[in-house]
Design a protein around this motif. Sequence first.
Motif, PDB file in Angstrom:
ATOM      1  N   SER A 272       0.836  -1.207   0.000  1.00  0.00           N
ATOM      2  CA  SER A 272       0.000   0.000   0.000  1.00  0.00           C
ATOM      3  C   SER A 272       0.865   1.249   0.000  1.00  0.00           C
ATOM      4  O   SER A 272       2.080   1.186   0.180  1.00  0.00           O
ATOM      5  N   ASP A 273       0.217   2.393  -0.181  1.00  0.00           N
ATOM      6  CA  ASP A 273       0.911   3.685  -0.156  1.00  0.00           C
ATOM      7  C   ASP A 273       0.586   4.501   1.083  1.00  0.00           C
ATOM      8  O   ASP A 273       1.211   5.530   1.326  1.00  0.00           O
ATOM      9  N   MET A 274      -0.416   4.023   1.876  1.00  0.00           N
ATOM     10  CA  MET A 274      -0.828   4.840   3.023  1.00  0.00           C
ATOM     11  C   MET A 274      -1.809   4.051   3.887  1.00  0.00           C
ATOM     12  O   MET A 274      -2.614   3.257   3.377  1.00  0.00           O
ATOM     13  N   LEU A 275      -1.740   4.263   5.200  1.00  0.00           N
ATOM     14  CA  LEU A 275      -2.755   3.752   6.117  1.00  0.00           C
ATOM     15  C   LEU A 275      -3.591   4.911   6.621  1.00  0.00           C
ATOM     16  O   LEU A 275      -3.053   5.897   7.131  1.00  0.00           O
ATOM     17  N   ILE A 276      -4.908   4.790   6.472  1.00  0.00           N
ATOM     18  CA  ILE A 276      -5.849   5.719   7.100  1.00  0.00           C
ATOM     19  C   ILE A 276      -6.461   5.009   8.297  1.00  0.00           C
ATOM     20  O   ILE A 276      -7.049   3.936   8.157  1.00  0.00           O
ATOM     21  N   SER A 277      -6.309   5.595   9.476  1.00  0.00           N
ATOM     22  CA  SER A 277      -6.933   5.053  10.684  1.00  0.00           C
ATOM     23  C   SER A 277      -8.121   5.940  11.038  1.00  0.00           C
ATOM     24  O   SER A 277      -7.955   7.100  11.389  1.00  0.00           O
ATOM     25  N   GLY A 278      -9.285   5.371  10.899  1.00  0.00           N
ATOM     26  CA  GLY A 278     -10.493   6.161  11.183  1.00  0.00           C
ATOM     27  C   GLY A 278     -11.485   6.094  10.054  1.00  0.00           C
ATOM     28  O   GLY A 278     -11.308   5.329   9.111  1.00  0.00           O
ATOM     29  N   GLY A 279     -12.495   6.940  10.224  1.00  0.00           N
ATOM     30  CA  GLY A 279     -12.706   7.832  11.362  1.00  0.00           C
ATOM     31  C   GLY A 279     -13.448   7.142  12.499  1.00  0.00           C
ATOM     32  O   GLY A 279     -13.530   5.920  12.579  1.00  0.00           O
ATOM     33  N   GLY A 280     -14.028   7.998  13.340  1.00  0.00           N
ATOM     34  CA  GLY A 280     -14.770   7.509  14.481  1.00  0.00           C
ATOM     35  C   GLY A 280     -13.945   7.488  15.757  1.00  0.00           C
ATOM     36  O   GLY A 280     -12.763   7.814  15.776  1.00  0.00           O
ATOM     37  N   GLY A 281     -14.594   7.064  16.833  1.00  0.00           N
ATOM     38  CA  GLY A 281     -13.960   7.054  18.150  1.00  0.00           C
ATOM     39  C   GLY A 281     -13.197   5.769  18.400  1.00  0.00           C
ATOM     40  O   GLY A 281     -13.631   4.918  19.192  1.00  0.00           O
ATOM     41  N   LEU A 282     -12.052   5.626  17.749  1.00  0.00           N
ATOM     42  CA  LEU A 282     -11.278   4.391  17.843  1.00  0.00           C
ATOM     43  C   LEU A 282     -10.387   4.357  19.079  1.00  0.00           C
ATOM     44  O   LEU A 282     -10.257   3.319  19.728  1.00  0.00           O
ATOM     45  N   LEU A 283      -9.746   5.468  19.381  1.00  0.00           N
ATOM     46  CA  LEU A 283      -8.764   5.503  20.463  1.00  0.00           C
ATOM     47  C   LEU A 283      -9.425   5.982  21.753  1.00  0.00           C
ATOM     48  O   LEU A 283      -9.346   7.140  22.141  1.00  0.00           O
ATOM     49  N   GLN A 284     -10.102   5.067  22.415  1.00  0.00           N
ATOM     50  CA  GLN A 284     -10.748   5.322  23.706  1.00  0.00           C
ATOM     51  C   GLN A 284     -10.858   3.992  24.437  1.00  0.00           C
ATOM     52  O   GLN A 284     -10.855   2.933  23.819  1.00  0.00           O
ATOM     53  N   ASP A 285     -10.929   4.055  25.761  1.00  0.00           N
ATOM     54  CA  ASP A 285     -11.032   2.814  26.532  1.00  0.00           C
ATOM     55  C   ASP A 285     -12.288   2.778  27.403  1.00  0.00           C
ATOM     56  O   ASP A 285     -12.320   2.119  28.443  1.00  0.00           O
ATOM     57  N   VAL A 286     -13.322   3.479  26.947  1.00  0.00           N
ATOM     58  CA  VAL A 286     -14.594   3.469  27.673  1.00  0.00           C
ATOM     59  C   VAL A 286     -15.403   2.229  27.319  1.00  0.00           C
ATOM     60  O   VAL A 286     -15.916   1.530  28.193  1.00  0.00           O
ATOM     61  N   THR A 287     -15.531   1.932  26.025  1.00  0.00           N
ATOM     62  CA  THR A 287     -16.331   0.782  25.599  1.00  0.00           C
ATOM     63  C   THR A 287     -15.549  -0.524  25.701  1.00  0.00           C
ATOM     64  O   THR A 287     -16.125  -1.572  25.922  1.00  0.00           O
ATOM     65  N   SER A 288     -14.223  -0.452  25.530  1.00  0.00           N
ATOM     66  CA  SER A 288     -13.416  -1.666  25.622  1.00  0.00           C
ATOM     67  C   SER A 288     -11.936  -1.307  25.734  1.00  0.00           C
ATOM     68  O   SER A 288     -11.448  -0.407  25.047  1.00  0.00           O
ATOM     69  N   PHE A 289     -11.224  -2.063  26.553  1.00  0.00           N
ATOM     70  CA  PHE A 289      -9.770  -1.903  26.683  1.00  0.00           C
ATOM     71  C   PHE A 289      -9.076  -2.321  25.381  1.00  0.00           C
ATOM     72  O   PHE A 289      -8.014  -1.811  25.029  1.00  0.00           O
ATOM     73  N   ARG A 290      -9.698  -3.254  24.647  1.00  0.00           N
ATOM     74  CA  ARG A 290      -9.057  -3.829  23.459  1.00  0.00           C
ATOM     75  C   ARG A 290      -9.006  -2.872  22.277  1.00  0.00           C
ATOM     76  O   ARG A 290      -8.209  -3.064  21.364  1.00  0.00           O
ATOM     77  N   ASN A 291      -9.882  -1.866  22.272  1.00  0.00           N
ATOM     78  CA  ASN A 291      -9.900  -0.928  21.134  1.00  0.00           C
ATOM     79  C   ASN A 291      -8.523  -0.351  20.867  1.00  0.00           C
ATOM     80  O   ASN A 291      -8.019  -0.391  19.742  1.00  0.00           O
TER      81      ASN A 291
END
Length: 366
Positions: A70-89
């Motif tokens: 690939s030429d690029m990774l896009i991470s997102g969108g949305g609330g990915l980096l949080q530990d309220v719903t799950s530690f595993r996120n």
Amino acid sequence: MRVVISGYYGFGNTGDEAILRAIVNSMKSERPDLDIIVLSNNPAETAKMHDVKAINRMDIRSIWTTLSHSDMLISGGGGLLQDVTSFRNILYYSGIIYMAWLLKKPIMYYANGVGPINIGFNRLLVRNISNKAQVITVRDLLSKRQLDEIGVKTDVFITADPAFLLKVPEDINVEDIYEKEGIPLNNKILGISIRKWKNFDYVKEALKDFVNKVRNIEDFNIVFLPMQKNEDLRACEEISRDLERSYVIKGNYDVYEVLGIVSKFDYMIGMRLHAMIFSVLNGVPVIGISYDPKIDNFFNIIGQQYLNHIDEVNSERLLNQFLDVVMHKNEISRCLKRKAEELRQKAMENNKIAFSVLERQRWLHD
């Protein structure tokens, strides 16, 4: 050029699928030959729904191979980096970013919602992994503050949720959807988007009492909109079954169809963020129930005051807010449509930034 997109895709969550639809459509409208590969919980469904290639989000070998070409990774969108719903996120998304970094691929956080991040180890991990990105865009000021607070040095730009780029296509027949669901359009509609959370039984009783009080003043059809069927449907049915002329959307619908369903609402009571974004896109006045700081932040962004924290919901407060909304409906609707256009312009900045990263990568390769 080939882009890999990582996010909460293929889980049947309409909000996240709206984000993906907006990212894919907007990027391909500018670069039709762009090759997009999505990491998904349901690759076949994602590929069909969004007209992209998709691979299993848990197939590490396949992800490594795909990223390497690939030429690029896009991470997102949305609330990915949080530990309220799950530690595993945080562990999962950080792992994907780390693989891209090992392969020396440019990384972009695309309109992320960041936080809350409460666990010390997670804060350290997010700081370290975020500093490996070339650029970060976030959908709100609170997310930028969270990244600043934990020591992220990568450039962070505040844009807007990609879902603000969506519009209902002209070929979507919303009336047919309502007919299929057995919902008459002969009356005003109060839409409700609810999810199970703490204090749900209390919220459930408050909503039922609120609806009955509203109907003593003016009659409405009530339409419950589950945004993630496996989590929301039962919650909607638990409330709906005790109310007259109350309906639950039970079919599986495309993002644009759900946006069309909301277009027929006169008002909305919402918990799910993207149900409320769909309301704003349609100029439908919304009263919020906040279970997460992202909801509070959203109401600050749209400049609306009709918000209730989940621990404090009661029927009298909802009724007073609703009566105020009814009194100022036209003014609120105009305000929301102006805000939707403003946020659409901000959401477009995500692509400009993404393509600047891609162009830099192509220049380096050339």
